[in-house]
Design a protein around this motif. Structure first.
Motif, PDB file in Angstrom:
ATOM      1  N   ASN A 330      37.941  45.178  40.477  1.00 38.70           N
ATOM      2  CA  ASN A 330      37.798  46.803  41.893  1.00 38.70           C
ATOM      3  C   ASN A 330      39.361  46.451  42.679  1.00 38.70           C
ATOM      4  O   ASN A 330      40.021  47.066  41.650  1.00 38.70           O
ATOM      5  CB  ASN A 330      36.727  46.188  42.915  1.00 38.70           C
ATOM      6  CG  ASN A 330      36.714  44.733  43.593  1.00 38.70           C
ATOM      7  OD1 ASN A 330      37.829  44.597  43.949  1.00 38.70           O
ATOM      8  ND2 ASN A 330      36.018  44.440  44.177  1.00 38.70           N
ATOM      9  N   GLN A 331      38.357  47.014  44.371  1.00 41.31           N
ATOM     10  CA  GLN A 331      40.294  47.787  43.797  1.00 41.31           C
ATOM     11  C   GLN A 331      40.577  46.568  45.396  1.00 41.31           C
ATOM     12  O   GLN A 331      41.057  47.273  46.698  1.00 41.31           O
ATOM     13  CB  GLN A 331      40.321  49.167  44.665  1.00 41.31           C
ATOM     14  CG  GLN A 331      39.769  50.056  43.511  1.00 41.31           C
ATOM     15  CD  GLN A 331      41.224  49.891  42.692  1.00 41.31           C
ATOM     16  OE1 GLN A 331      41.376  49.988  41.145  1.00 41.31           O
ATOM     17  NE2 GLN A 331      42.128  51.331  43.200  1.00 41.31           N
ATOM     18  N   GLY A 332      40.532  44.936  45.469  1.00 44.27           N
ATOM     19  CA  GLY A 332      40.604  44.612  46.551  1.00 44.27           C
ATOM     20  C   GLY A 332      41.788  44.446  47.022  1.00 44.27           C
ATOM     21  O   GLY A 332      41.165  45.018  48.666  1.00 44.27           O
ATOM     22  N   LEU A 333      42.543  44.673  46.593  1.00 39.90           N
ATOM     23  CA  LEU A 333      43.842  44.929  48.056  1.00 39.90           C
ATOM     24  C   LEU A 333      44.123  46.284  48.413  1.00 39.90           C
ATOM     25  O   LEU A 333      45.320  45.828  49.314  1.00 39.90           O
ATOM     26  CB  LEU A 333      45.795  44.128  46.761  1.00 39.90           C
ATOM     27  CG  LEU A 333      46.635  44.337  47.819  1.00 39.90           C
ATOM     28  CD1 LEU A 333      46.199  42.695  48.292  1.00 39.90           C
ATOM     29  CD2 LEU A 333      47.283  43.679  46.782  1.00 39.90           C
ATOM     30  N   ILE A 334      43.755  47.116  47.659  1.00 41.70           N
ATOM     31  CA  ILE A 334      43.323  48.257  48.481  1.00 41.70           C
ATOM     32  C   ILE A 334      42.639  48.487  49.395  1.00 41.70           C
ATOM     33  O   ILE A 334      42.963  49.172  50.861  1.00 41.70           O
ATOM     34  CB  ILE A 334      43.361  49.515  47.676  1.00 41.70           C
ATOM     35  CG1 ILE A 334      44.157  49.410  46.193  1.00 41.70           C
ATOM     36  CG2 ILE A 334      43.979  51.118  47.868  1.00 41.70           C
ATOM     37  CD1 ILE A 334      45.470  49.305  46.600  1.00 41.70           C
TER      38      ILE A 334
ATOM     39  N   HIS B 284      45.977  40.417  40.464  1.00 36.94           N
ATOM     40  CA  HIS B 284      44.263  40.370  41.213  1.00 36.94           C
ATOM     41  C   HIS B 284      44.415  41.002  42.308  1.00 36.94           C
ATOM     42  O   HIS B 284      43.467  41.134  42.431  1.00 36.94           O
ATOM     43  CB  HIS B 284      44.576  39.102  40.371  1.00 36.94           C
ATOM     44  CG  HIS B 284      43.351  38.555  38.691  1.00 36.94           C
ATOM     45  ND1 HIS B 284      44.846  38.448  38.225  1.00 36.94           N
ATOM     46  CD2 HIS B 284      42.762  38.663  37.805  1.00 36.94           C
ATOM     47  CE1 HIS B 284      44.534  38.387  36.993  1.00 36.94           C
ATOM     48  NE2 HIS B 284      43.785  39.054  36.956  1.00 36.94           N
ATOM     49  N   GLY B 285      44.896  40.481  43.578  1.00 37.56           N
ATOM     50  CA  GLY B 285      44.895  41.551  44.704  1.00 37.56           C
ATOM     51  C   GLY B 285      44.038  40.817  45.483  1.00 37.56           C
ATOM     52  O   GLY B 285      42.774  41.478  45.376  1.00 37.56           O
ATOM     53  N   GLY B 286      42.612  39.314  44.911  1.00 37.33           N
ATOM     54  CA  GLY B 286      41.737  39.036  45.547  1.00 37.33           C
ATOM     55  C   GLY B 286      40.363  39.859  44.508  1.00 37.33           C
ATOM     56  O   GLY B 286      39.882  39.805  45.619  1.00 37.33           O
ATOM     57  N   GLY B 287      40.936  40.674  43.873  1.00 36.22           N
ATOM     58  CA  GLY B 287      38.975  40.765  43.076  1.00 36.22           C
ATOM     59  C   GLY B 287      40.278  42.727  42.142  1.00 36.22           C
ATOM     60  O   GLY B 287      39.250  43.103  41.421  1.00 36.22           O
ATOM     61  N   GLY B 288      41.729  43.161  42.606  1.00 35.73           N
ATOM     62  CA  GLY B 288      41.914  44.027  41.924  1.00 35.73           C
ATOM     63  C   GLY B 288      43.037  44.796  42.925  1.00 35.73           C
ATOM     64  O   GLY B 288      43.438  44.226  43.902  1.00 35.73           O
ATOM     65  N   PRO B 289      44.163  45.774  42.399  1.00 33.60           N
ATOM     66  CA  PRO B 289      43.202  46.829  40.982  1.00 33.60           C
ATOM     67  C   PRO B 289      43.371  46.221  40.129  1.00 33.60           C
ATOM     68  O   PRO B 289      45.111  45.446  40.147  1.00 33.60           O
ATOM     69  CB  PRO B 289      44.168  48.047  42.132  1.00 33.60           C
ATOM     70  CG  PRO B 289      45.237  47.374  42.892  1.00 33.60           C
ATOM     71  CD  PRO B 289      45.281  46.466  42.847  1.00 33.60           C
ATOM     72  N   GLY B 290      43.553  46.161  39.007  1.00 34.50           N
ATOM     73  CA  GLY B 290      43.609  45.811  37.470  1.00 34.50           C
ATOM     74  C   GLY B 290      44.113  47.420  37.026  1.00 34.50           C
ATOM     75  O   GLY B 290      44.535  48.554  37.970  1.00 34.50           O
TER      76      GLY B 290
END
Ligand SMILES: Cc1ncc(COP(=O)(O)O)c(C=O)c1O
Lengths: 451, 494
Positions: A330-334, B284-290
């Protein structure tokens, strides 16, 4: 540099432990006929120094909100965000972690997403929120699919004033699902509750209205959703701007069942359109139909408050074809950026940002409409964005603006976005970043161009 | 503020809501420099109940949270199928250049030639790596790529008078997104059996015959398979599928093992997605963005989503929004641009030889680990003496250890005590550990991982309680996930 760390000597040692003489043995199972006979036809590798040079050079061929004054909006806004966000978000513990499937190794991400979910619920005035979707457009599509699956109905009513890109994505997503899209026509730039009533039937899964809409107009969510709920099954879907919620009525206050929106304005750069942030909030009763990841509060074996991913039986990795959505990454970091933004500006800060947008947009609108020949296209309420009819060719205005270092707005004639009109309108957005000086300069420019 | 007990000396980090102080703020704003315009009652809201805290507390809060996370930076993170490789910081540097990060998506093309060039070059690089005709950079993640490509395939068939092709086949070990993406496209899924991690070709033929070849849209296959094995009969499989008039879809999650060695187009793939957050080192940023660019053959290309980035005859770049047969838009604007900047940077750093070396080293590292662990951790598909190697990851079903009275979860949680992130579990087969070390780990890190795994096996023999009660030294004990799902608490309430 390919970032591998195995030296030649180690490579040999590892081969001998594996018991082979060449690394190619590990690829022998691949039939000869499908192996690459030649190397890839790509440019030679660049060292980091060369990359810094070539990227700086490529970036220098762009102008944007960093060196122009930006009055462009239509779904992407040039807002301020505090410097600490870039610093905190760069922490490798956030940046380089995976989806928090292992609760005991991911409490940081999990707690942050739980806080994000809560903040989005607070901002929308709804009861729950998920921990992000791809962007505003796909969030709207997911909301529509949720409504269709919940009601088992096959028509959605969509305001024709919704962002054309969101509509385009919605069309693509619903195309093979036997769902009809009926457009709600606009009157003076807005959808009237009467129009919703005229289109209601016993097959309406959802009524989807964006506010502020693509013209910047604040829609009558109250009125439209009241009509929506005359049918107890139909879901009211508010497509929202989270910044506006700091000043205007929230989706929850207006009776929305679901709220879908673009989270870019919350602490995220313009990024040429992505990565952005899909927001989806809902009334609690829809929790088991929600798409995407949800973080829940629970206890560990010692009774300590902890967090974990929950209701995973909705998701693709458990439920496969019957999942509520296919979304995985998903867009977790955002989402984390957005949460940091909301935490830093806080309660009063969000209202302050929203008020500044409001006052500045209204100041600019007043100044522009004071010029001979310039008028607002619609007379309804607006927030941070408004539409004007230009007395001269809008293309000329946009081009001249560029020459003077100003991105004057988005032309509605289809120049950069799907065509909204045959006319000569310009959609102008004003964030808290714009100064009176910049606005006055824009006004002088427009004055000059209209004589 | 509630004070929860914590293990060790570290207090539980309160929620931001519990830190709220009326009147606090983390950042200030300039005074308003224009006259005020009253907000009419008909539109005014009553404000939102967000928490407010001071700036130093903001820093402390997120620093504390970050401290409670495993990450690739700080831990061995061998999550099978997720390719948790090192995330080079030059990529982050690149994406944050104002000339990229400050571009408005609706700016005119003459203002954004650099950005369009970067997109165009990324497109052509991904075309070359795939051996396919055309790439679309639009999809936001792998699953979104699956959805987009399946739509493209369905549009192709509809356009060719075969709208009835709505059945998609996938192995029973397919990733969950494969069937879920089919549903999102209104297609139905039929499972094909696998034997020892490989698709059973006979069953594939049977299923095709059963649903009728004329009804099959595509076969979705992952290669190397989701069990981490190169499929030697991938070409035969493609021939069977093409024989039925259907298309082969490659789930490119495991492209890390193929880079520069095999091009999917050469084994018969008609369409595929990449996961840039796996193969091309975007975080991966803890789940996204990809991001999930897709590549397709020439016959499928007209149906790709809009807009497409193009190069004009004069060498300038533009966005083509008018493709008559396109499936339309799948995302707003142009996809995950910032992620694609990182992808471009990584591929440009590696170059062609580097990419091939990435695949080689990823496969070498996995086989090295498998060899060193196989005596203690049973591996159903791994038999190097018979030439049965793994690709970039391997599956262990540690039955011998499980028979001694521990569960897979026990082993995984004990790994956390040793600072190792547990591997992928329970997939692609039930009760397994799937280990993917990636190419960026040093030999030292690989050896340390082996030591940890052997130590845990030792503990199971000698002091089983420390495995069964794990994690012992992490901040928290095991989380009650069942309880969390029974009575979901998804937001904080006073
Ligand atoms: C084999 C496989 N297919 C598809 C996906 C889905 O990709 P994404 O998470 O990028 O949507 C994944 C990733 O988790 C995967 O491992």
């Amino acid at each position: 540099m390919d970032y591998t760390q195995i030296t030649d000597a180690q490579h040999e040692e590892m081969l001998s432990i594996i018991g082979i003489d060449h690394v190619d043995r590990l690829f022998d199972v691949i039939p000869e006929s499908i192996r690459c006979q030649e190397g890839l036809d790509l440019s030679p590798p660049q060292s980091e120094l060369e990359l810094q040079r070539s990227l700086t050079e490529m970036a220098s061929h762009n102008v944007g909100a960093h060196n122009m004054v930006c009055f462009m909006g239509c779904g992407a806004y040039d807002h301020f965000y505090p410097a600490l966000i870039d610093q905190l978000i760069s922490r490798g513990e956030f940046l380089t972690s995976y989806t928090p499937y292992q609760a005991e190794a991911s409490q940081g991400t999990l707690q942050a997403f739980f806080e994000f979910q809560t903040q989005i619920a607070q901002v929308t005035g709804l009861e729950i929120a998920n921990s992000s979707l791809y962007d505003g457009a796909t969030a709207v599509a997911e909301a529509a699919i949720l409504a269709v699956n919940t009601t088992r109905r096959h028509t959605v009513l969509v305001a024709s004033t919704m962002h054309p890109e969101y509509l385009a994505v919605l069309r693509t997503c619903l195309a093979d699902l036997h769902v009809n899209i009926t457009m709600l026509t606009a009157t003076n730039g807005k959808v009237l509750p009467e129009t919703v009533r005229e289109e209601m039937s016993d097959d309406i899964a959802a009524v989807i209205v964006q506010s502020p809409n693509i013209w910047g107009q604040i829609e009558d969510w109250d009125g439209c959703f009241e009509v929506t709920h005359e049918d107890a099954k139909t879901l009211a879907v508010a497509v929202f701007n989270p910044i506006a919620c700091g000043l205007l009525k929230t989706p929850g206050e207006c009776g929305a069942d679901l709220a879908a929106g673009e989270g870019q304005p919350l602490g995220n750069a313009l990024n040429f359109g992505g990565p952005y942030l899909g927001l989806l909030a809902a009334k609690e009763k829809f929790v088991r139909k929600m798409p995407g990841r949800l973080v829940g509060m629970t206890k560990d074996e010692d009774g300590r408050r902890v967090f974990c991913l929950t209701l995973q039986t909705r998701e693709q990795h458990i439920r496969g074809a019957k999942a509520t959505s296919n979304v995985c990454t998903n867009q977790g970091l955002i989402a984390l950026r957005a949460s940091m933004f909301m935490t830093t500006v806080g309660r009063e800060g969000l209202t302050e940002v929203a008020s500044h947008c409001w006052h500045k947009a209204h100041y600019l609108a007043e100044q522009i409409t004071a010029i001979d020949g310039w008028e607002l296209t619609f007379d309804g309420d607006f927030f941070n964005e408004f539409t004007v009819n230009c007395p001269v060719d809008v293309t000329h205005i946009v081009d001249s603006g560029k020459e003077r270092g100003v991105l004057v707005g988005v032309a509605a004639n289809g120049r950069r976005m799907r065509k909204l009109s045959e006319g000569n309108e310009l959609i102008i957005a004003v964030t808290e970043k714009r100064t009176r000086h910049e606005m006055d300069a824009l006004v002088s420019l427009l004055k000059e161009l209209s004589t | 503020m509630t004070n929860h007990p914590s293990r060790g000396d570290r207090p539980v980090e309160p929620l931001v809501f519990e830190k709220h102080v009326a009147g606090a703020y983390g950042v200030d704003f300039p005074p308003l420099d224009v006259p005020e315009t009253p907000v009419p009652h008909r539109v005014a809201g009553s404000g939102v109940p967000l928490p407010s805290i001071g700036q130093h507390d903001v820093m402390a809060h997120y620093t504390h949270l970050s401290d409670r996370n495993f990450s690739v930076d700080g831990n061995f993170y061998p999550l099978g199928s997720c390719t948790m490789k090192h995330n080079p910081r030059i990529n982050e540097w690149a994406a944050s250049l104002p000339g990229f990060s400050c571009l408005h998506p609706l700016q005119d093309e003459d203002c954004i030639q650099g950005a369009l060039r970067l997109l165009y070059e990324t497109r052509t690089m991904l075309e070359e790596i795939s051996g396919l005709h055309e790439v679309s950079l639009q999809p936001a993640a792998g699953a979104h790529g699956e959805f987009t490509a399946l739509k493209v395939i369905r549009a192709f068939f509809t356009d060719h008078g075969q709208p009835q092709r709505t059945v998609v086949l996938a192995p029973d070990t397919a990733h969950g997104t494969n069937p879920a993406s089919c549903t999102m496209c209104g297609a139905s899924v039929k499972q094909v059996r696998t034997i020892d991690g490989h698709t059973d070709l006979e069953h594939l033929q049977e299923v095709i015959a059963e649903v009728g070849p004329e009804n099959v849209a595509a076969f979705m296959i992952t290669n190397p398979s989701t069990a981490g094995l190169f499929d030697p009969s991938i070409k035969e499989m493609a021939e069977i599928v093409h024989g039925a008039g259907a298309k082969v879809y490659l789930d490119g999650a495991n492209m890390n093992a193929l880079l520069g060695r095999v091009k999917p187009g050469d084994f018969g793939a008609d369409a595929m997605h990449y996961n840039t957050h796996k193969t091309f080192s975007t975080p991966h940023g803890g789940g996204g963005p990809g991001s999930g660019p897709i590549a397709v053959t020439e016959e499928l290309a007209p149906y790709l989503p809009v807009p497409q980035v193009m190069m004009a005859d004069d060498g300038s770049f533009y966005l083509d929004r008018d493709r008559e047969k396109s499936i339309g838009k799948v995302r707003s604007f142009f996809g995950q641009f910032g992620v694609l900047v990182r992808c471009w940077t990584y591929i440009s750093a590696c170059g062609p030889e580097g990419l091939r070396h990435v695949a080689e080293t990823a496969v070498l590292n996995a086989n090295y680990l498998a060899v060193r662990l196989q005596e203690v951790y049973d591996m159903p598909y791994f038999a190097p003496e018979k030439g049965a190697f793994c690709a970039h990851e391997f599956v262990s079903v540690p039955q011998t250890l499980l028979d001694k009275g521990v569960t897979l979860i026990d082993i995984a949680k004990r790994m956390i005590d040793y600072g190792v992130h547990p591997p992928t579990m329970h997939w692609p087969i039930h009760d397994c550990l799937m280990v993917e070390p990636t190419e960026t780990e040093s030999k030292h890190a690989l050896d340390q991982f082996v030591d940890v795994m052997l130590q845990i096996a030792n503990e199971i023999d000698q002091e089983i309680a420390c495995v069964k009660n794990a994690p012992l030294v992490s901040d928290i004990a095991r989380a009650d996930e069942v309880g969390a799902a029974r009575k979901p608490v998804l937001v904080w309430n006073d």
